[in-house]
Design an enzyme around this catalytic site. Structure first.
Site, short mmCIF file in Angstrom:
data_model
loop_
_atom_site.label_atom_id
_atom_site.label_comp_id
_atom_site.label_asym_id
_atom_site.label_seq_id
_atom_site.Cartn_x
_atom_site.Cartn_y
_atom_site.Cartn_z
N GLU A 148 0.91 -1.18 0.08
CA GLU A 148 0.43 -0.03 0.00
C GLU A 148 0.80 1.03 0.12
O GLU A 148 1.64 1.12 0.81
CB GLU A 148 -0.85 -0.03 1.31
CG GLU A 148 -1.73 1.00 1.50
CD GLU A 148 -2.85 0.82 2.70
OE1 GLU A 148 -2.87 -0.39 3.15
OE2 GLU A 148 -3.44 1.79 3.00
N GLU A 242 -8.70 9.31 5.42
CA GLU A 242 -8.60 8.55 6.22
C GLU A 242 -9.11 9.43 7.85
O GLU A 242 -8.58 10.26 8.03
CB GLU A 242 -7.52 7.90 6.68
CG GLU A 242 -7.10 6.75 5.86
CD GLU A 242 -5.94 5.91 6.32
OE1 GLU A 242 -5.92 4.82 5.87
OE2 GLU A 242 -4.97 6.64 6.69
C1 LIG Z 1 -4.66 -1.68 6.37
O1 LIG Z 1 -5.34 -2.95 6.15
C2 LIG Z 1 -6.57 -2.91 5.54
C3 LIG Z 1 -7.00 -4.45 5.21
O2 LIG Z 1 -7.71 -4.82 6.58
C4 LIG Z 1 -6.64 -2.02 4.37
O3 LIG Z 1 -7.82 -2.00 3.69
C5 LIG Z 1 -6.13 -0.61 4.97
O4 LIG Z 1 -6.65 0.54 3.87
C6 LIG Z 1 -4.94 -0.74 5.68
N1 LIG Z 1 -4.05 0.36 5.75
C7 LIG Z 1 -4.17 1.44 6.55
C8 LIG Z 1 -3.06 2.33 6.04
O5 LIG Z 1 -4.70 1.49 7.58
#
Ligand SMILES: *[C@@H]1O[C@H](CO)[C@@H](O)[C@H](O)[C@H]1NC(C)=O
Length: 260
Positions: A148, A242
């Site tokens: 990510e 977020e």
């Molecule tokens: C962490 O994990 C989830 C999957 O459970 C993901 O969809 C989410 O965006 C994540 N990333 C962050 C930065 O919290």
């Protein structure tokens, strides 16, 4: 002209007059406000996802969002959130604008042009949130996410995921003062249990309220400096906020994203 053709063209003209909001594309523009936990509003190549995945961990609250206008590849949208409780319970929602149907190996993509102009209004003093791109990759085409990449346009009392922290408990970057796409970034690396997360935050904490650049430049850096694999597949390309706590309204006056 036959009578039949005359008749059908008269009927078509009449239908246009009667229908004040003609459906001009396959997907009709839905500008209504949506507040459902998993609501999705699709418009052309984009989807607005409410994505309130941590909603049940809040004391109360919700986020609502709407597409406010769209023209060509540019889209405008707004989200308003009101979360109460504590920040310990994590992210409550990531309402975002997604470029749909992305695919391809990172090594075969040459650019990801994107522009994002936004403002945050009515932010509460207890706000914990970010405004960020979120891009996911997998080792197989369309597979489950493994990496990510977050590009933070703004940080309101939140913090990136990190493997390392200093004595004060603040996350420590794996690289500092990296110049990419017109700004200088600190890079953080960690895992949230599901994904290996790379987060780019501006080194001086400044906000990027008008981004216009190539998101692929962040991959180029990760490939050359952080050992990121070019065989990873792009699965998701999103931009949103977020939200962990507090309230505010994120107004995106224009957004666009594409892959080449
Ligand atoms: C962490 O994990 C989830 C999957 O459970 C993901 O969809 C989410 O965006 C994540 N990333 C962050 C930065 O919290």
């Amino acid at each position: 002209m036959s009578t039949w053709i005359k008749l059908t063209s008269v009927l078509a003209a009449a239908a246009l007059l009667v229908n004040a909001n003609p459906v001009v594309s396959e997907k009709r523009q839905d500008t209504a406000e949506h507040c459902g936990q998993w609501d999705v509003v699709t418009y052309n190549q984009y989807s607005l996802l409410l994505d309130q995945w941590g909603k049940d961990n809040a004391e109360s609250g919700q986020t609502c969002a709407s597409i406010t206008s769209a023209s060509g590849d540019s889209i405008a949208w707004t989200t308003t959130f009101t979360w109460t409780g504590t920040s310990d319970t994590g992210v409550k929602a990531y309402p975002n604008l997604q470029l749909d149907d992305v695919s391809g190996q990172i090594g075969s993509i040459s650019s990801m042009p994107t522009s994002w102009s936004w403002s945050l209004t009515d932010a509460s003093s207890d706000i914990v949130a970010n405004i960020a791109y979120d891009i996911f990759t997998s080792s197989t085409a369309g597979g489950s996410n493994e990496f990510e990449i977050m590009i933070w346009m703004a940080n309101y009392n939140a913090g990136p995921i990190s493997y390392t922290y200093n004595a004060e408990g603040n996350p420590t970057p794996v690289a500092e003062s990296v110049s990419i796409a017109g700004s200088t970034w600190d890079v953080y690396h960690g895992s949230n249990g599901s994904n290996e997360v790379y987060s780019f935050l501006t080194s001086d904490g400044s906000e990027v309220t008008s981004f216009d650049g190539d998101a692929y430049d962040f991959f180029s850096y990760l490939i050359s400096d952080q050992g990121f694999s070019t065989s990873q597949y792009l699965t998701t390309f999103q931009a949103g906020t977020e939200q962990t706590l507090g309230s505010g309204t994120l107004v995106t006056s224009s957004y666009s994203a594409s892959i080449a």
